[in-house]
Design a protein around this motif. Structure first.
Motif, PDB file in Angstrom:
ATOM      1  N   ASP A   1       0.819  -1.208   0.000  1.00 33.61           N
ATOM      2  CA  ASP A   1       0.000   0.000   0.000  1.00 33.61           C
ATOM      3  C   ASP A   1       0.856   1.262   0.000  1.00 33.61           C
ATOM      4  O   ASP A   1       0.497   2.253  -0.624  1.00 33.61           O
ATOM      5  N   ASP A   2       1.996   1.198   0.707  1.00 31.37           N
ATOM      6  CA  ASP A   2       2.885   2.354   0.754  1.00 31.37           C
ATOM      7  C   ASP A   2       3.436   2.680  -0.624  1.00 31.37           C
ATOM      8  O   ASP A   2       3.504   3.849  -1.005  1.00 31.37           O
TER       9      ASP A   2
ATOM     10  N   LYS B   1       1.022   7.011  -6.537  1.00 35.89           N
ATOM     11  CA  LYS B   1      -0.108   7.902  -6.806  1.00 35.89           C
ATOM     12  C   LYS B   1       0.284   9.358  -6.550  1.00 35.89           C
ATOM     13  O   LYS B   1      -0.040  10.254  -7.339  1.00 35.89           O
ATOM     14  N   GLU B   2       0.988   9.608  -5.457  1.00 39.37           N
ATOM     15  CA  GLU B   2       1.432  10.967  -5.140  1.00 39.37           C
ATOM     16  C   GLU B   2       2.384  11.500  -6.205  1.00 39.37           C
ATOM     17  O   GLU B   2       2.284  12.657  -6.612  1.00 39.37           O
ATOM     18  N   GLU B   3       3.310  10.655  -6.653  1.00 39.66           N
ATOM     19  CA  GLU B   3       4.263  11.064  -7.685  1.00 39.66           C
ATOM     20  C   GLU B   3       3.543  11.383  -8.999  1.00 39.66           C
ATOM     21  O   GLU B   3       3.833  12.358  -9.671  1.00 39.66           O
TER      22      GLU B   3
ATOM     23  N   GLU C   1       2.050   1.902  -3.538  1.00 32.36           N
ATOM     24  CA  GLU C   1       0.950   2.400  -4.355  1.00 32.36           C
ATOM     25  C   GLU C   1       0.632   3.855  -4.010  1.00 32.36           C
ATOM     26  O   GLU C   1       0.376   4.667  -4.894  1.00 32.36           O
ATOM     27  N   LYS C   2       0.656   4.180  -2.717  1.00 34.06           N
ATOM     28  CA  LYS C   2       0.383   5.551  -2.273  1.00 34.06           C
ATOM     29  C   LYS C   2       1.454   6.505  -2.803  1.00 34.06           C
ATOM     30  O   LYS C   2       1.145   7.582  -3.306  1.00 34.06           O
ATOM     31  N   LEU C   3       2.722   6.086  -2.699  1.00 36.69           N
ATOM     32  CA  LEU C   3       3.822   6.910  -3.208  1.00 36.69           C
ATOM     33  C   LEU C   3       3.709   7.103  -4.722  1.00 36.69           C
ATOM     34  O   LEU C   3       3.913   8.210  -5.233  1.00 36.69           O
TER      35      LEU C   3
ATOM     36  N   ASN D   1       0.378  12.257  -9.395  1.00 38.27           N
ATOM     37  CA  ASN D   1      -0.400  13.483  -9.226  1.00 38.27           C
ATOM     38  C   ASN D   1       0.486  14.715  -9.286  1.00 38.27           C
ATOM     39  O   ASN D   1       0.126  15.716  -9.907  1.00 38.27           O
TER      40      ASN D   1
END
Length: 51
Positions: free
Chosen positions: A2-3, A9-11, A5-7, A13
Protein backbone atom coordinates in the motif's frame (compact mmCIF):
# COMPACT_ATOMS: atom_id res chain seq x y z
CA UNK A 1 2.45 -2.74 -0.95
CA UNK A 2 0.00 0.00 0.00
CA UNK A 3 2.89 2.35 0.75
CA UNK A 4 4.34 1.87 -2.72
CA UNK A 5 0.95 2.40 -4.36
CA UNK A 6 0.38 5.55 -2.27
CA UNK A 7 3.82 6.91 -3.21
CA UNK A 8 3.25 6.12 -6.88
CA UNK A 9 -0.11 7.90 -6.81
CA UNK A 10 1.43 10.97 -5.14
CA UNK A 11 4.26 11.06 -7.69
CA UNK A 12 1.84 10.72 -10.61
CA UNK A 13 -0.40 13.48 -9.23
CA UNK A 14 2.59 15.77 -8.67
CA UNK A 15 3.80 15.14 -12.23
CA UNK A 16 0.44 15.98 -13.74
CA UNK A 17 0.06 19.09 -11.55
CA UNK A 18 3.42 20.33 -12.85
CA UNK A 19 2.49 19.41 -16.44
CA UNK A 20 -0.83 21.26 -16.22
CA UNK A 21 0.89 24.31 -14.71
CA UNK A 22 3.48 24.36 -17.52
CA UNK A 23 0.97 23.66 -20.33
CA UNK A 24 -2.03 25.83 -19.55
CA UNK A 25 -2.73 26.41 -23.24
CA UNK A 26 -2.83 22.67 -23.95
CA UNK A 27 -5.10 22.02 -20.96
CA UNK A 28 -7.44 24.77 -22.15
CA UNK A 29 -7.52 23.29 -25.68
CA UNK A 30 -8.15 19.76 -24.37
CA UNK A 31 -11.01 20.98 -22.17
CA UNK A 32 -12.53 22.98 -25.03
CA UNK A 33 -12.47 19.95 -27.36
CA UNK A 34 -14.09 17.81 -24.66
CA UNK A 35 -16.96 20.23 -24.05
CA UNK A 36 -17.47 20.89 -27.76
CA UNK A 37 -17.80 17.13 -28.38
CA UNK A 38 -20.30 16.83 -25.52
CA UNK A 39 -22.35 19.72 -26.85
CA UNK A 40 -22.25 18.27 -30.37
CA UNK A 41 -23.39 14.86 -29.12
CA UNK A 42 -26.23 16.45 -27.16
CA UNK A 43 -27.27 18.48 -30.21
CA UNK A 44 -27.20 15.40 -32.47
CA UNK A 45 -29.26 13.45 -29.94
CA UNK A 46 -31.86 16.24 -29.88
CA UNK A 47 -31.98 16.37 -33.69
CA UNK A 48 -32.33 12.59 -33.88
CA UNK A 49 -35.18 12.60 -31.33
CA UNK A 50 -37.07 15.39 -33.07
CA UNK A 51 -36.59 13.99 -36.54
Amino acid sequence: MDDIEKLAKEERNAYFRRWRAENKDKVRAINMRYWEKRAEAKFEKKVKENG
